[in-house]
Scaffold this active site. Structure first.
Site, PDB file in Angstrom:
ATOM      1  N   LYS A 121       2.676  12.858  -4.111  1.00 49.54           N
ATOM      2  CA  LYS A 121       3.350  11.584  -4.367  1.00 49.54           C
ATOM      3  C   LYS A 121       2.396  10.584  -5.006  1.00 49.54           C
ATOM      4  O   LYS A 121       2.770   9.855  -5.934  1.00 49.54           O
ATOM      5  CB  LYS A 121       3.893  11.004  -3.059  1.00 49.54           C
ATOM      6  CG  LYS A 121       4.650   9.691  -3.258  1.00 49.54           C
ATOM      7  CD  LYS A 121       4.937   8.960  -1.973  1.00 49.54           C
ATOM      8  CE  LYS A 121       3.765   8.099  -1.547  1.00 49.54           C
ATOM      9  NZ  LYS A 121       4.141   7.067  -0.558  1.00 49.54           N
ATOM     10  N   ARG A 180       5.229  -0.863  -2.965  1.00 50.17           N
ATOM     11  CA  ARG A 180       4.116  -1.616  -3.536  1.00 50.17           C
ATOM     12  C   ARG A 180       3.601  -1.014  -4.842  1.00 50.17           C
ATOM     13  O   ARG A 180       3.192  -1.743  -5.745  1.00 50.17           O
ATOM     14  CB  ARG A 180       2.980  -1.719  -2.521  1.00 50.17           C
ATOM     15  CG  ARG A 180       3.334  -2.559  -1.299  1.00 50.17           C
ATOM     16  CD  ARG A 180       2.143  -2.749  -0.371  1.00 50.17           C
ATOM     17  NE  ARG A 180       2.541  -3.421   0.848  1.00 50.17           N
ATOM     18  CZ  ARG A 180       2.682  -4.737   0.963  1.00 50.17           C
ATOM     19  NH1 ARG A 180       2.462  -5.504  -0.085  1.00 50.17           N
ATOM     20  NH2 ARG A 180       3.051  -5.283   2.109  1.00 50.17           N
ATOM     21  N   CYS A 223       3.027  -9.556   0.233  1.00 51.53           N
ATOM     22  CA  CYS A 223       1.708  -9.415  -0.379  1.00 51.53           C
ATOM     23  C   CYS A 223       1.094 -10.779  -0.633  1.00 51.53           C
ATOM     24  O   CYS A 223       1.622 -11.578  -1.391  1.00 51.53           O
ATOM     25  CB  CYS A 223       1.834  -8.658  -1.697  1.00 51.53           C
ATOM     26  SG  CYS A 223       0.266  -8.320  -2.465  1.00 51.53           S
ATOM     27  N   ASP A 275      -5.012  -8.712  -5.955  1.00 51.13           N
ATOM     28  CA  ASP A 275      -5.977  -9.600  -6.606  1.00 51.13           C
ATOM     29  C   ASP A 275      -6.947  -8.817  -7.474  1.00 51.13           C
ATOM     30  O   ASP A 275      -7.377  -9.297  -8.528  1.00 51.13           O
ATOM     31  CB  ASP A 275      -6.724 -10.450  -5.577  1.00 51.13           C
ATOM     32  CG  ASP A 275      -7.465  -9.627  -4.547  1.00 51.13           C
ATOM     33  OD1 ASP A 275      -6.999  -8.522  -4.224  1.00 51.13           O
ATOM     34  OD2 ASP A 275      -8.507 -10.096  -4.052  1.00 51.13           O
ATOM     35  N   LEU A 276      -7.274  -7.592  -7.072  1.00 48.64           N
ATOM     36  CA  LEU A 276      -8.171  -6.764  -7.880  1.00 48.64           C
ATOM     37  C   LEU A 276      -7.468  -6.243  -9.123  1.00 48.64           C
ATOM     38  O   LEU A 276      -8.093  -6.076 -10.180  1.00 48.64           O
ATOM     39  CB  LEU A 276      -8.708  -5.599  -7.044  1.00 48.64           C
ATOM     40  CG  LEU A 276      -9.551  -5.992  -5.822  1.00 48.64           C
ATOM     41  CD1 LEU A 276     -10.024  -4.753  -5.076  1.00 48.64           C
ATOM     42  CD2 LEU A 276     -10.740  -6.844  -6.240  1.00 48.64           C
ATOM     43  N   ILE A 288     -10.889   1.577   5.760  1.00 49.27           N
ATOM     44  CA  ILE A 288     -10.218   1.290   4.487  1.00 49.27           C
ATOM     45  C   ILE A 288      -9.215   0.149   4.610  1.00 49.27           C
ATOM     46  O   ILE A 288      -9.246  -0.814   3.849  1.00 49.27           O
ATOM     47  CB  ILE A 288      -9.512   2.549   3.942  1.00 49.27           C
ATOM     48  CG1 ILE A 288     -10.487   3.728   3.881  1.00 49.27           C
ATOM     49  CG2 ILE A 288      -8.908   2.267   2.570  1.00 49.27           C
ATOM     50  CD1 ILE A 288     -11.654   3.539   2.963  1.00 49.27           C
TER      51      ILE A 288
END
Length: 429
Positions: free
Chosen positions: A22, A102, A126, A134-135, A338
């Site tokens: 996926k 997302r 978000c 933001d990245l 993470i």
């Protein structure tokens, strides 16, 4: 709302075919927006997230045709999608579509690269600065995009096209790497991505982009170089096997005992997880058909693990490993490095009798001999499948509610497990 009913105690024996990944299929489908020609993708899993992305792409004017055998047919190997974005009619991705997944935000990259504009809703829940969005925006700005945020939408434009640049991520980001990679393929000049994610799915997308005429080198390393080209063409590409599905079923076999061939699995995609399973007492044997996983007689050994970007232990297998460790002969420690708030499954595992103590980002699991079946509630995709794994080894009946989470990432899960001897069924609402 559908539920999954499990009666635990059965060993798993047989063969489970591994579906296409996926986490590669979604960005590959989005990459079709980069060209007017048809992109053909083989081995695409039939999942709720894939279906949702088809709806999102359709909103942009993309034509998608599905072909191939249905699940359950002899030699089923996923569906084949023919994706044609010859006439993109809308560069807006509305909230009602993006909020459900997302990864759909990533359409901003090919829309901006090819159409020079995009208006994409921020994903639901978000907040800039706390999620990787933001990245993604940082990467697009480095490539020359003008970005504004208004009314919950990211409005991006590059009237003269994107320009190659150095994109240095302050931390490793899979989403950011995908977005920078796709956007840079049609940018003028050279783009260098540093601190890039090294996941196999990044490599798979880069391989497909190169088939389409892109000039990408270094994918799978922290430094990716993209020489921009004027246009991309069509191609045909086979989605790589799903390493998270592979690890999930391997842990299910380690939990219940038995012996299962994971057909089509590739060990190099999840070696860190296979090493942990070996330490836990499973027998892992790669062969030319896939990976054979067995646990016969021996108990489950405790382990100490920290999640890490590839090639480390995947965060997407953390919940499944925790379920396995609930029955280990001793105390295990799992540290999540993470994502924040990724221990939502702990409370539900405790309903089955698991003994888990949380201290910040570390979970300490005291293994017990027997779990007990109970009603549980799935909170997200990976948490939901950890409850299935626990239920397979629990005494009595486990009822997993809110299984729509499972349908987002696991193709035919109950049928694959049932074919190997599990007492598991879907109860439709």
């Amino acid at each position: 709302m559908d539920r999954i009913r499990i009666v635990g105690g059965n060993r798993l024996n047989g063969t489970i075919p591994i579906s296409g990944a996926k986490n590669a299929a979604l960005p590959l489908m989005i990459a079709a927006l980069l060209t007017e020609e048809t992109l053909i993708l083989d081995n695409v899993p039939r999942l709720a997230d894939v279906a949702q992305l088809q709806r999102i792409l359709g909103n942009h004017g993309v034509d998608i045709m599905s072909a191939g055998k249905r699940p359950g047919d002899h030699e089923y190997q996923g569906q084949t999608l023919h994706i044609s974005a010859a006439s993109v009619i809308d560069t807006t991705a509305p909230y009602e579509l993006v909020s459900k997944m997302r990864a759909s935000f990533w359409v901003i990259a090919p829309l901006l690269a090819r159409m020079h504009e995009a208006r994409v809703s921020l994903p639901g829940g978000c907040a800039i600065g706390t999620r990787p969005v933001d990245l993604l925006i940082l990467a697009l700005e480095k490539l020359g995009a003008r970005i504004a945020i208004d009314g919950g939408y990211v409005i991006a434009s590059a009237p003269a096209g994107l320009r190659g640049a150095e994109v240095a991520f302050p931390k490793v980001t899979v989403s950011g790497t995908h977005v920078a990679l796709m956007a840079a393929t049609l940018a003028s000049g050279t783009t260098v991505i540093t601190n890039a994610a090294c996941e196999p799915e990044i490599v798979d997308v880069a391989d497909c982009l190169n088939k389409m005429g892109a000039r990408v080198s270094g994918a799978g390393t922290p430094r990716i170089v993209i020489e921009g080209v004027g246009r991309l063409g069509g191609a045909r590409h086979t989605v790589l096997p799903d390493r998270i599905e592979t690890g999930t079923y391997a842990m299910a076999v380690a939990m219940t005992g038995g012996e299962v061939l994971l057909r089509g699995a590739r060990p190099e995609l999840l070696q860190a997880a296979l090493d942990v399973l070996t330490e836990a007492g499973a027998e892992i044997t790669p062969n030319n058909e896939g990976i054979r996983v067995a646990r016969n007689g021996a108990g489950i050994n405790p382990v100490t693990v920290s999640t890490a970007p590839f090639p480390g232990f995947p965060t997407d297998l953390q919940a499944q490993l925790m379920a396995l460790m609930t029955r280990a002969r001793g105390t295990s420690h799992i540290t999540e490095t993470i994502f924040e708030n990724r221990f939502m499954h702990v409370q539900e595992l405790a309903r089955l009798g698991a003994r888990i103590h949380l201290d910040g980002e570390t979970a300490t699991i005291e293994g017990i001999e027997t779990l007990r079946g109970a009603p549980v509630m799935a909170t997200d995709l990976r948490a939901s499948v950890s409850l299935v794994i626990a239920g397979l080894a629990g005494e009595g009946e486990t009822m997993v509610n809110r299984v729509y989470h499972l349908d987002r990432g696991f193709e035919q899960l109950e049928k694959k497990l049932s074919a190997c001897g599990a007492s598991i069924e879907r109860i439709r609402a």
